[in-house]
Design a protein around this motif. Structure first.
Motif, PDB file in Angstrom:
ATOM      1  N   ASP A  42       0.830  -1.201   0.000  1.00  0.00           N
ATOM      2  CA  ASP A  42       0.000   0.000   0.000  1.00  0.00           C
ATOM      3  C   ASP A  42       0.860   1.245   0.000  1.00  0.00           C
ATOM      4  O   ASP A  42       0.524   2.237  -0.631  1.00  0.00           O
ATOM      5  N   CYS A  43       1.951   1.217   0.741  1.00  0.00           N
ATOM      6  CA  CYS A  43       2.854   2.363   0.786  1.00  0.00           C
ATOM      7  C   CYS A  43       3.380   2.657  -0.613  1.00  0.00           C
ATOM      8  O   CYS A  43       3.398   3.806  -1.049  1.00  0.00           O
ATOM      9  N   LEU A  44       3.789   1.628  -1.322  1.00  0.00           N
ATOM     10  CA  LEU A  44       4.290   1.817  -2.682  1.00  0.00           C
ATOM     11  C   LEU A  44       3.206   2.367  -3.593  1.00  0.00           C
ATOM     12  O   LEU A  44       3.436   3.280  -4.370  1.00  0.00           O
ATOM     13  N   ARG A  45       2.008   1.805  -3.488  1.00  0.00           N
ATOM     14  CA  ARG A  45       0.916   2.234  -4.356  1.00  0.00           C
ATOM     15  C   ARG A  45       0.567   3.702  -4.082  1.00  0.00           C
ATOM     16  O   ARG A  45       0.351   4.476  -4.992  1.00  0.00           O
ATOM     17  N   ASN A  46       0.516   4.088  -2.814  1.00  0.00           N
ATOM     18  CA  ASN A  46       0.194   5.472  -2.464  1.00  0.00           C
ATOM     19  C   ASN A  46       1.255   6.430  -2.985  1.00  0.00           C
ATOM     20  O   ASN A  46       0.933   7.513  -3.470  1.00  0.00           O
ATOM     21  N   GLN A  47       2.516   6.051  -2.860  1.00  0.00           N
ATOM     22  CA  GLN A  47       3.581   6.935  -3.333  1.00  0.00           C
ATOM     23  C   GLN A  47       3.589   7.020  -4.851  1.00  0.00           C
ATOM     24  O   GLN A  47       3.856   8.080  -5.413  1.00  0.00           O
ATOM     25  N   GLU A  48       3.311   5.916  -5.510  1.00  0.00           N
ATOM     26  CA  GLU A  48       3.274   5.944  -6.977  1.00  0.00           C
ATOM     27  C   GLU A  48       2.168   6.883  -7.451  1.00  0.00           C
ATOM     28  O   GLU A  48       2.373   7.691  -8.367  1.00  0.00           O
ATOM     29  N   THR A  49       1.024   6.833  -6.809  1.00  0.00           N
ATOM     30  CA  THR A  49      -0.083   7.723  -7.156  1.00  0.00           C
ATOM     31  C   THR A  49       0.306   9.177  -6.931  1.00  0.00           C
ATOM     32  O   THR A  49       0.030  10.041  -7.766  1.00  0.00           O
ATOM     33  N   ALA A  50       0.962   9.450  -5.813  1.00  0.00           N
ATOM     34  CA  ALA A  50       1.383  10.822  -5.505  1.00  0.00           C
ATOM     35  C   ALA A  50       2.412  11.333  -6.515  1.00  0.00           C
ATOM     36  O   ALA A  50       2.349  12.494  -6.941  1.00  0.00           O
ATOM     37  N   ILE A  51       3.347  10.479  -6.916  1.00  0.00           N
ATOM     38  CA  ILE A  51       4.372  10.873  -7.891  1.00  0.00           C
ATOM     39  C   ILE A  51       3.723  11.164  -9.241  1.00  0.00           C
ATOM     40  O   ILE A  51       4.009  12.177  -9.873  1.00  0.00           O
ATOM     41  N   ARG A  52       2.831  10.269  -9.670  1.00  0.00           N
ATOM     42  CA  ARG A  52       2.138  10.486 -10.950  1.00  0.00           C
ATOM     43  C   ARG A  52       1.325  11.785 -10.932  1.00  0.00           C
ATOM     44  O   ARG A  52       1.324  12.543 -11.889  1.00  0.00           O
ATOM     45  N   ILE A  92      13.691   7.638  -7.891  1.00  0.00           N
ATOM     46  CA  ILE A  92      13.190   8.170  -6.629  1.00  0.00           C
ATOM     47  C   ILE A  92      13.116   7.017  -5.635  1.00  0.00           C
ATOM     48  O   ILE A  92      12.384   6.058  -5.858  1.00  0.00           O
ATOM     49  N   ARG A  93      13.893   7.103  -4.569  1.00  0.00           N
ATOM     50  CA  ARG A  93      13.791   6.103  -3.502  1.00  0.00           C
ATOM     51  C   ARG A  93      12.484   6.341  -2.787  1.00  0.00           C
ATOM     52  O   ARG A  93      12.116   7.470  -2.488  1.00  0.00           O
ATOM     53  N   ASP A  94      11.764   5.278  -2.474  1.00  0.00           N
ATOM     54  CA  ASP A  94      10.387   5.441  -2.021  1.00  0.00           C
ATOM     55  C   ASP A  94      10.195   5.653  -0.524  1.00  0.00           C
ATOM     56  O   ASP A  94       9.164   6.118  -0.103  1.00  0.00           O
ATOM     57  N   GLY A  95      11.139   5.299   0.304  1.00  0.00           N
ATOM     58  CA  GLY A  95      10.950   5.456   1.739  1.00  0.00           C
ATOM     59  C   GLY A  95      10.184   4.308   2.375  1.00  0.00           C
ATOM     60  O   GLY A  95      10.045   4.255   3.597  1.00  0.00           O
ATOM     61  N   HIS A  99      14.737  -1.821  -0.613  1.00  0.00           N
ATOM     62  CA  HIS A  99      14.829  -2.592  -1.844  1.00  0.00           C
ATOM     63  C   HIS A  99      13.902  -2.118  -2.949  1.00  0.00           C
ATOM     64  O   HIS A  99      13.682  -2.826  -3.906  1.00  0.00           O
ATOM     65  N   SER A 100      13.332  -0.941  -2.825  1.00  0.00           N
ATOM     66  CA  SER A 100      12.417  -0.504  -3.855  1.00  0.00           C
ATOM     67  C   SER A 100      12.599   0.977  -4.158  1.00  0.00           C
ATOM     68  O   SER A 100      13.056   1.741  -3.320  1.00  0.00           O
ATOM     69  N   ALA A 101      12.233   1.332  -5.375  1.00  0.00           N
ATOM     70  CA  ALA A 101      12.351   2.713  -5.830  1.00  0.00           C
ATOM     71  C   ALA A 101      11.394   2.901  -6.996  1.00  0.00           C
ATOM     72  O   ALA A 101      10.730   1.954  -7.435  1.00  0.00           O
ATOM     73  N   PHE A 102      11.328   4.117  -7.494  1.00  0.00           N
ATOM     74  CA  PHE A 102      10.533   4.416  -8.674  1.00  0.00           C
ATOM     75  C   PHE A 102      11.462   4.982  -9.737  1.00  0.00           C
ATOM     76  O   PHE A 102      12.319   5.801  -9.447  1.00  0.00           O
ATOM     77  N   SER A 103      11.267   4.535 -10.959  1.00  0.00           N
ATOM     78  CA  SER A 103      11.971   5.100 -12.100  1.00  0.00           C
ATOM     79  C   SER A 103      10.994   6.000 -12.837  1.00  0.00           C
ATOM     80  O   SER A 103       9.865   5.596 -13.115  1.00  0.00           O
ATOM     81  N   VAL A 104      11.425   7.207 -13.125  1.00  0.00           N
ATOM     82  CA  VAL A 104      10.589   8.186 -13.818  1.00  0.00           C
ATOM     83  C   VAL A 104      11.236   8.483 -15.158  1.00  0.00           C
ATOM     84  O   VAL A 104      12.435   8.755 -15.228  1.00  0.00           O
ATOM     85  N   TYR A 105      10.437   8.424 -16.214  1.00  0.00           N
ATOM     86  CA  TYR A 105      10.918   8.712 -17.563  1.00  0.00           C
ATOM     87  C   TYR A 105      10.020   9.767 -18.199  1.00  0.00           C
ATOM     88  O   TYR A 105       8.799   9.610 -18.240  1.00  0.00           O
ATOM     89  N   LYS A 121       7.708   0.971 -10.868  1.00  0.00           N
ATOM     90  CA  LYS A 121       8.316   0.490  -9.633  1.00  0.00           C
ATOM     91  C   LYS A 121       9.505  -0.373  -9.996  1.00  0.00           C
ATOM     92  O   LYS A 121       9.445  -1.158 -10.941  1.00  0.00           O
ATOM     93  N   THR A 122      10.579  -0.228  -9.253  1.00  0.00           N
ATOM     94  CA  THR A 122      11.743  -1.085  -9.451  1.00  0.00           C
ATOM     95  C   THR A 122      12.142  -1.678  -8.119  1.00  0.00           C
ATOM     96  O   THR A 122      11.998  -1.034  -7.068  1.00  0.00           O
ATOM     97  N   PHE A 123      12.604  -2.917  -8.130  1.00  0.00           N
ATOM     98  CA  PHE A 123      12.987  -3.620  -6.924  1.00  0.00           C
ATOM     99  C   PHE A 123      14.378  -4.196  -7.085  1.00  0.00           C
ATOM    100  O   PHE A 123      14.752  -4.623  -8.180  1.00  0.00           O
ATOM    101  N   THR A 124      15.123  -4.217  -6.003  1.00  0.00           N
ATOM    102  CA  THR A 124      16.431  -4.856  -6.012  1.00  0.00           C
ATOM    103  C   THR A 124      16.498  -5.829  -4.853  1.00  0.00           C
ATOM    104  O   THR A 124      15.827  -5.660  -3.838  1.00  0.00           O
TER     105      THR A 124
END
Length: 126
Positions: A42-52, A92-95, A99-105, A121-124
């Motif tokens: 949920d944290c990832l989904r919320n941040q992705e929505t906010a970034i978009r 963008i590191r997501d907080g 192990h996860s971040a967002f790539s913006v193009y 979303k990207t994961f390592t």
């Protein structure tokens, strides 16, 4: 009568112990990685929505290269230009975890105008 000597049998025991220890460490690592990311979807989904949403507020399709450059410093996101892909990109590191971040193009068309925005979303594992 045994085909393998006692020495060879002892070596097999050491090998089996080492193999089981290695498998045990691998299993512990795998489980810790799974539990470390538990509940963060949920944290990832919320941040992705906010970034978009934020990118959609400041950038629009057809925006010129110069307009985009003037807006980028206000976002506090470090963009770099990839001349081979003809796009601006940022990570963008997501907080939500290590192990996860967002790539913006920000993809440009042949005229240098914005053609679309991608957020993935990207994961390592490390």
């Amino acid at each position: 009568m045994s085909i393998m000597s006692d020495f060879e049998m002892r070596d097999m025991g050491v090998f089996r112990r080492a193999l089981s220890l290695g498998a045990g460490f691998y299993l512990c690592f795998l489980l810790s990685f799974c539990f470390a990311s538990n509940g963060r979807g949920d944290c990832l989904r919320n941040q992705e929505t906010a970034i978009r949403k934020r990118l959609g507020e400041v950038f629009f399709v057809g925006q010129t290269h110069e307009q985009m450059i003037s807006i980028m410093p206000t976002l506090e996101i470090l963009f770099s230009f990839d001349k081979f892909q003809n796009r601006y990109q940022a990570t963008i590191r997501d907080g939500c975890g290590l192990h996860s971040a967002f790539s913006v193009y920000l993809n440009l068309d042949l005229n240098g105008s914005l053609s679309n925005i991608e957020v993935t979303k990207t994961f390592t594992g490390i």
